[in-house]
Every structure is written in structure tokens, then in C-alpha cells.
Design a protein around this motif. Structure first.
Motif, PDB file in Angstrom:
ATOM      1  N   GLN A   1      -1.488   6.658  -5.773  1.00 10.21           N
ATOM      2  CA  GLN A   1      -1.573   6.375  -7.207  1.00 10.21           C
ATOM      3  C   GLN A   1      -2.927   5.819  -7.647  1.00 10.21           C
ATOM      4  O   GLN A   1      -3.212   5.729  -8.834  1.00 10.21           O
ATOM      5  CB  GLN A   1      -0.465   5.371  -7.588  1.00 10.21           C
ATOM      6  CG  GLN A   1       0.935   5.972  -7.447  1.00 10.21           C
ATOM      7  CD  GLN A   1       2.005   4.901  -7.410  1.00 10.21           C
ATOM      8  OE1 GLN A   1       2.054   4.079  -6.501  1.00 10.21           O
ATOM      9  NE2 GLN A   1       2.866   4.900  -8.401  1.00 10.21           N
TER      10      GLN A   1
ATOM     11  N   ALA B   1      -3.571   0.431  -7.642  1.00 12.47           N
ATOM     12  CA  ALA B   1      -3.086   0.454  -6.253  1.00 12.47           C
ATOM     13  C   ALA B   1      -4.313   0.539  -5.331  1.00 12.47           C
ATOM     14  O   ALA B   1      -5.332   1.126  -5.701  1.00 12.47           O
ATOM     15  CB  ALA B   1      -2.175   1.655  -6.034  1.00 12.47           C
TER      16      ALA B   1
ATOM     17  N   ASN C   1      -0.598   1.161 -11.853  1.00 16.06           N
ATOM     18  CA  ASN C   1      -0.641   2.100 -10.721  1.00 16.06           C
ATOM     19  C   ASN C   1      -2.066   2.494 -10.349  1.00 16.06           C
ATOM     20  O   ASN C   1      -2.374   2.676  -9.170  1.00 16.06           O
ATOM     21  CB  ASN C   1       0.188   3.338 -11.047  1.00 16.06           C
ATOM     22  CG  ASN C   1       1.645   2.973 -11.258  1.00 16.06           C
ATOM     23  OD1 ASN C   1       2.230   2.216 -10.478  1.00 16.06           O
ATOM     24  ND2 ASN C   1       2.230   3.462 -12.335  1.00 16.06           N
TER      25      ASN C   1
ATOM     26  N   GLY D   1       5.484   5.322 -12.339  1.00 15.28           N
ATOM     27  CA  GLY D   1       4.611   5.712 -11.233  1.00 15.28           C
ATOM     28  C   GLY D   1       3.321   6.385 -11.656  1.00 15.28           C
ATOM     29  O   GLY D   1       2.423   6.578 -10.839  1.00 15.28           O
TER      30      GLY D   1
ATOM     31  N   THR E   1      -0.246   1.466   1.182  1.00 20.88           N
ATOM     32  CA  THR E   1       0.918   2.349   0.966  1.00 20.88           C
ATOM     33  C   THR E   1       0.967   3.098  -0.366  1.00 20.88           C
ATOM     34  O   THR E   1       1.550   4.165  -0.448  1.00 20.88           O
ATOM     35  CB  THR E   1       2.249   1.566   1.122  1.00 20.88           C
ATOM     36  OG1 THR E   1       2.123   0.330   0.428  1.00 20.88           O
ATOM     37  CG2 THR E   1       2.577   1.325   2.567  1.00 20.88           C
ATOM     38  N   SER E   2       0.387   2.541  -1.413  1.00 22.04           N
ATOM     39  CA  SER E   2       0.478   3.225  -2.706  1.00 22.04           C
ATOM     40  C   SER E   2      -0.814   3.941  -3.084  1.00 22.04           C
ATOM     41  O   SER E   2      -1.051   4.215  -4.262  1.00 22.04           O
ATOM     42  CB  SER E   2       0.850   2.212  -3.805  1.00 22.04           C
ATOM     43  OG  SER E   2       2.114   1.662  -3.546  1.00 22.04           O
TER      44      SER E   2
ATOM     45  N   GLU F   1      -0.152  -3.667  -1.305  1.00 21.92           N
ATOM     46  CA  GLU F   1      -0.648  -2.402  -1.870  1.00 21.92           C
ATOM     47  C   GLU F   1      -1.287  -2.624  -3.235  1.00 21.92           C
ATOM     48  O   GLU F   1      -1.947  -1.735  -3.761  1.00 21.92           O
ATOM     49  CB  GLU F   1       0.439  -1.325  -1.942  1.00 21.92           C
ATOM     50  CG  GLU F   1       1.875  -1.760  -1.989  1.00 21.92           C
ATOM     51  CD  GLU F   1       2.241  -2.343  -3.352  1.00 21.92           C
ATOM     52  OE1 GLU F   1       2.176  -3.592  -3.481  1.00 21.92           O
ATOM     53  OE2 GLU F   1       2.590  -1.575  -4.257  1.00 21.92           O
TER      54      GLU F   1
END
Lengths: 242, 242
Positions: free
Chosen positions: A87, A78, A75, A43, A83-84, A144
Motif C-alpha cells: 500500500q 505504510a 495507507n 485499503g 507487511t503492508s 508496518e
């Protein structure tokens, strides 16, 4: 005594010792020659990775790593507003963060072999299916991550490697050479299948071999058992151990 | 920063990072919690292992291993007068060598968790087939290892663990609980299949859990990404990194 190879990255590194994983395969390639150390943080983006730098790679280490893979971007790429987005790291900052990571590693040890790896391509259909399997009806419709945005990050990674004279693996391009890469190499549109892991392993070994870190040319850390005389074992060990 | 778990042994350890291997699986179990280091030396017996002790486990190390598996005996149990006799170590000496290894590890660090693993059982038919596949007609008729002789070594290993109050894995017995262990768990009558590797992984994790080295109870070495506030990442890192 053995040199250390540190794998620094996100979940694509953290998961690399799962069955069929590229980290474990690399450890096997360098059996009795180098230790492969997993410093993957699922992540994480490059912004968060900077907080760890001095802890993972202390400047005063007497035994710095001989080599490191730096494998971020999946990441960072994103997309803002989706939604992400937590990151997300802007493209220019991603490149600058990577540069800071490389400078830090080279400050630890100027001879460290630093290999930059781009994020893999993204299969948007695979990501969507995965989101639906986890969130059901609530899964957000807009992806995302997209392959086109990730491409921009991969390009910055390769460009930085060229600027700094570093070796790199253009995983984003390499994986897309395989017909059906979307399902064959990726399990959920983002993470690696066994075959995807095999591509990473193969590419990292290729780049290490092109540099000075070829397992075939490195010495065993102790005698092969066939060199040990059963009646006079001291002889085989006298140079290294007595 | 992470504790180290060192796997010390022969080929059954050296090969443990191959696909499906127990060493790689252990590294995955302890992801972000401990480093698993492979110190397997194919073909080695306990007599030869003693030469490496001070090099692999220096007494003046400031960061000794937190735990070690000691997994020898498969080669010590080679039978005198047959093809692998070079590797043979008498039963009593095997036990004394293991004792020396344990004493050295405890001298390095009295709190080191030392786990003794017995050799796995031997499938003589599988060994014979393997010898014929490699040496053809020249393959010697008499087995170079037998299950009954290996049993004696396994018993000494377990007995020593009891004497010294150490934890152990009786792999010789455990594997024979599985119906068809000969082909299911062993690839050539001696080395481990993926399923055989899974048994070793499961047993080592069980023993580590019973001791104080349960992965579930160990802290992540840095915050899980879900604990990081995208707008204020410093907060998550302030205890450990700032």
C-alpha cells in the motif's frame, strides 16, 4: 435538489456509517439539507484512488457535488519492506496524487468545497496488539506503520492545502491533543473508536461551518411540519411544489 | 453507478441517521454496493407526502431509485379532536394515499423494489410521560395517539401491500413480540430507541434479502484492495476504469 457532500477516502471513510461513525453523524447534521454520500475504499492509497476519479466525479456531471472531503494517507504511509508495503506510496507522490485529486474535483466544479483531512496518528502498540490478535506468533515484530512516518504524510497534506488555499483538518495533531488518544480514539492503533469518530465529525462540521456550508444556515428542503395548516396544506407547499 | 435506496417517510425515517439509527445501519450494510438516501420528513402524514412525490421522484429521472421504503402512518393515526389532530388523516384516505405513492414510484420505475412499513406500536403511558415532560401541567389527559387506532392503520398498510403484491414489514406486530417493547424499543412511546432501530434495520434487510436486493450478492463497486497488485495496479482496474 439537495446539495451532495461526498466523502472520498479509505477505510476511515468506508467505515464511517458504522454505529457512532462520523459519516452517519454528518448525514444527521445535514438532515433535510444535504445528502452525504460515502465513497470510502478500504485499503486504498492515493495512487489507486486516481483510477476511480473520473468514475466517481465525472467531468460532465450536471449535478456535481457541492463539497467533498478527501481523506487519504493512512495507507500511503505504510512502510516499505514491511507487511503492508503493497500500500506504500512515496511521500512526494502522495502529495502529487492529492493535488491531482483536488484539481480534478475543481475541474468538475470550481466552487466545490474541498476539504483535505490528514491521516490520524498511529498507535504502534495498538497496531502490534492487533497484529498479534490476528496473526498470533506469526505477527511481524516491526511496525508496518509508525506515527512518525504518518506525521510526514500529514504535513504534506496540510502543506498542499495551504498551497492551494483549501481548508483542511489536521487530524494527526488534533487527535493527539486528547490525553490517552491511543486507546480512547483508536480501536486498533489505526481505526477510529466512537470517540475518535466524534472528533472527525466535530472537525469536519467546524470547517464546513467556517466555509459556506453551515447546516444551520441552509434551508430545509420542504416546509417544517409546524408550518403546514392542517385544513389548507396547499398553502405551505405552493412555492415549492405546486 | 451504485443503485440508490430511498427511505421515504416521517420522523421515524428523518431521525434514522442518528447514532444507532436504522438508516445509517442500512447504509453500512450496503457499503460499496448501494447508496441509502434519507427522505424522511418529521411530522408528515401521507396527505402532505403527496405534495413531495413529483419532486423527490421525478418521472423523467434517468436514474430512478432501485428500491424505496415507504414508512408512514404514525402521524396519520393521530386522533381527531386531540392535540395532534392537525396531522390526522382518515383511515381510508391513508390507504389511498399510500396507493398513490406506490403507483407513482412504479410509474417512475416499474422494477423499483417498494417496501411498505407499518407504523410502530404506540405506548400510551410513554406518550403521556413525554407530554408531561414537555408541557407539564398543561399536558392533555387524553392520548393523541393510541395503540389500537394505530393498529387499524398498520392493518390497512399490510392489506394494501397484499393487494398490490408488494413486500412489507409489519412493524406494529413485530415490535410487540418483544417483552417490554414499550420501554425497550420506544423512547417516548412513539419514536425508536437504538434497540427499536435495530428491529427496523433487521426487518428491512430481511425483506430486501428475500427480494433481489441482498447486499451479500451485490458486487463491490470497485476492486477490493486485496485484489490490487501493488506493482501493477492497472490490472485490477482495467475492466472498470481504463
Amino acid at each position: 435538489m439537495r446539495p451532495r457532500i461526498v466523502l472520498f477516502g479509505d477505510s476511515l471513510t468506508e467505515q464511517s456509517f458504522r454505529s457512532g461513525g462520523w459519516g452517519a453523524a454528518l448525514a444527521d447534521t445535514y438532515t433535510r439539507k444535504a445528502d452525504v454520500v460515502n465513497r470510502g475504499y478500504g485499503g486504498y492509497n492515493t495512487r489507486w484512488a486516481l483510477f476511480l476519479l473520473h468514475h466517481l466525479f465525472p467531468l460532465d456531471s450536471t449535478k456535481p457535488a457541492a463539497a467533498a472531503t478527501v481523506f487519504f494517507g493512512a495507507n500511503d504511509a505504510a512502510i516499505l519492506g514491511r507487511t503492508s508495503e503493497r500500500q506504500y506510496v512515496p511521500l512526494e507522490e502522495y502529495k502529487e496524487n492529492l493535488r491531482k485529486i483536488v484539481f480534478h474535483l475543481k475541474e468538475c466544479c470550481p466552487t466545490m468545497l474541498v476539504v483535505l483531512i490528514t491521516p490520524p496518528p498511529v498507535d504502534e502498540a495498538g497496531r502490534k496488539e492487533y497484529a498479534q490478535s490476528v496473526y498470533g506468533e506469526k505477527a511481524v515484530k516491526l511496525p508496518e506503520r509508525t506515527n512518525e512516518v504518518t506525521r510526514l504524510y500529514a504535513e504534506q497534506c496540510i502543506e498542499l492545502a495551504k498551497e492551494l488555499g483549501l481548508r483542511s483538518v489536521d487530524l494527526w495533531s488534533k487527535m493527539q491533543e486528547t490525553e490517552g488518544w491511543q486507546r480512547k480514539l483508536l480501536s486498533d492503533g489505526l481505526h477510529l473508536t466512537s470517540e475518535g469518530n466524534a472528533v472527525v465529525h466535530q472537525e469536519v462540521v467546524r470547517v464546513f461551518n467556517e466555509a459556506w456550508l453551515s447546516a444551520a444556515e441552509m434551508p430545509y428542503d420542504f416546509p417544517h411540519h409546524s408550518e403546514i395548516d392542517g385544513k389548507n396544506p396547499e398553502k405551505a407547499f405552493q412555492h415549492q411544489c405546486l
